[in-house]
Design an enzyme around this catalytic site. Structure first.
Site, PDB file in Angstrom:
ATOM      1  N   ASP A 112      -8.842   0.305 -11.381  1.00  0.00           N
ATOM      2  CA  ASP A 112      -9.088   1.589 -12.264  1.00  0.00           C
ATOM      3  C   ASP A 112     -10.324   1.658 -13.116  1.00  0.00           C
ATOM      4  OD1 ASP A 112      -6.850   3.017 -10.763  1.00  0.00           O
ATOM      5  OD2 ASP A 112      -5.712   2.148 -12.458  1.00  0.00           O
ATOM      6  N   HIS A 260      -5.642  -2.549  -6.111  1.00  0.00           N
ATOM      7  CA  HIS A 260      -4.495  -2.208  -5.650  1.00  0.00           C
ATOM      8  C   HIS A 260      -4.790  -0.866  -4.520  1.00  0.00           C
ATOM      9  CE1 HIS A 260      -5.005   0.560  -9.174  1.00  0.00           C
ATOM     10  NE2 HIS A 260      -4.788   1.587  -8.577  1.00  0.00           N
ATOM     11  N   ARG A 275       1.915   8.094 -15.290  1.00  0.00           N
ATOM     12  CA  ARG A 275       1.142   6.717 -15.410  1.00  0.00           C
ATOM     13  C   ARG A 275       0.716   6.992 -16.671  1.00  0.00           C
ATOM     14  NH1 ARG A 275      -4.220   5.172 -12.537  1.00  0.00           N
ATOM     15  NH2 ARG A 275      -4.990   6.721 -13.840  1.00  0.00           N
TER      16      ARG A 275
END
Length: 371
Positions: A112, A260, A275
């Site tokens: 991310d 991921h 999240r």
């Protein structure tokens, strides 16, 4: 960044139960109610379990927003995200939803926000609405991926840097309007290809298939091939764990040590998650501590210059084919937008527009109308 460093394999947990899922990555945590944590030692053990296993999972945890935020704060400063909507009244809790009509663009391997100077170190995802089947997520350990390479390859990668660019990624996904808006506020950033983990110190690969644009110290024809090779390398099942979501499952992952992949195999069904992301962390390779740095202006200056122009320059052309004429010279620039640029960008923009101010724009418009 909170936590202990090496040696957690031998740790005895008193407040949680930790069950490894693979020898490399992933563990299931039980024996704790995350809505009723009173002892700070519980969060200490959760952090240590994360550094040891890279991603940890909980079942049957219907987190309240307050408990979700408390869990995030146990890892560090909370963030607000660039493009995800948030839960009403809780701007730090992002809603990540997909109606099942199209790919969510996260069905590829990535970490991310590596386009930032300080990506978030930890993400905490809760399943709110899941499809009847599918929608799993996979994680891969970037320390294991690096250590499994041959020694000559590892040595070479330690000398390389790569540019990470959010607007480049958005253009490839087809979001050209959003990409233009992000150019000025999220300029590309350069990071070392291999980094030291901020807690454990372990070496981890730090390139991915969404945000990494290019190697800065390899010519393109070599760099493109190497980036493709590394992006394929992290797909090896040897480095991975796969998690099947249930209602109120929780995943916490170490964003500096993993990548991921969100599987899109639930077409026609909704998938909605909440999240939080936390602890913006400086990317660092100890052997080359200055390797992380802003990308040169040449790679994003054009977009930044255009955003500094006054909106009047974007007005439709008049009937004779010419645009409305702005004030000459620096009057063409929007002062408030100029303030958001770096000193180097401002100097470059001013130099360009000082040169433009010497031109006879009306004469150029007349000439172009007769061509």
């Amino acid at each position: 960044m909170r936590g202990t460093a090496k040696g957690s394999n031998a740790m005895k947990f008193r407040h949680i139960e930790v069950t490894r899922m693979t020898p490399t990555i992933g563990a299931l945590i039980s024996g704790v109610d995350l809505n009723a944590v009173k002892n700070p030692a519980v969060y200490d053990e959760i952090r240590n379990a994360l550094w040891d296993n890279k991603v940890i999972f909980f079942r049957k945890q219907p987190l309240t927003p307050q408990a979700h935020l408390a869990l995030g704060r146990a890892f560090g400063e909370m963030e607000r995200h660039e493009f995800f909507p948030h839960v009403d009244g809780h701007p730090e809790i992002q809603t990540i939803a997909n109606t099942g009509k199209k790919s969510p663009d996260t069905d590829r391997w990535h970490a991310d926000c590596t386009f930032r100077e300080k990506p978030n170190a930890v993400s905490i995802l809760r399943a709110v609405e899941i499809p009847p089947e599918g929608g799993d997520t996979l994680w891969a350990c970037m320390n294991t991926a690096y250590e499994a390479l041959d020694e000559p390859m590892k040595k070479m990668l330690l000398e390389l840097d790569a540019e990470h660019d959010i607007s480049y990624a958005f253009r490839r996904m087809g979001y050209t309007g959003e990409a233009r808006q992000l150019d000025a506020t999220n300029p590309p950033y350069i990071h070392p290809v291999v980094i030291n983990h901020p807690v454990t110190g372990k070496l981890c690969l730090f390139v991915n298939s969404i945000w990494t644009k290019r190697f800065t110290n390899l010519i393109d024809r070599y760099g493109e091939s190497l980036l493709k090779l590394l992006n394929e390398w992290v797909m090896k099942p040897d480095f991975q764990v796969r998690f099947r979501w249930e209602q109120d499952s929780i995943a916490i992952w170490d964003n500096m040590a993993t990548q991921h992949y969100a599987v899109f195999d639930y077409a026609g069904h909704n998938r909605r998650m909440h999240r939080v992301t936390c602890e913006p962390t400086k990317v660092r390779l100890n052997a080359r501590p200055e390797a992380s740095r802003p990308a040169p202006i040449a790679h994003f200056g054009e977009a930044s210059m255009m955003t500094a122009m006054r909106p009047t320059l974007q007005e439709p052309m008049q009937g004779n084919g010419a645009r409305p004429q702005p004030q000459p010279g620096m009057g063409m620039l929007d002062d408030s937008r100029m303030q958001r640029l770096s000193d180097t960008e401002r100097r470059a923009v001013k130099a360009v527009f000082e040169a433009i101010s010497s031109l006879d724009l009306a004469d150029i418009a007349r000439r172009s109308a007769t061509v």
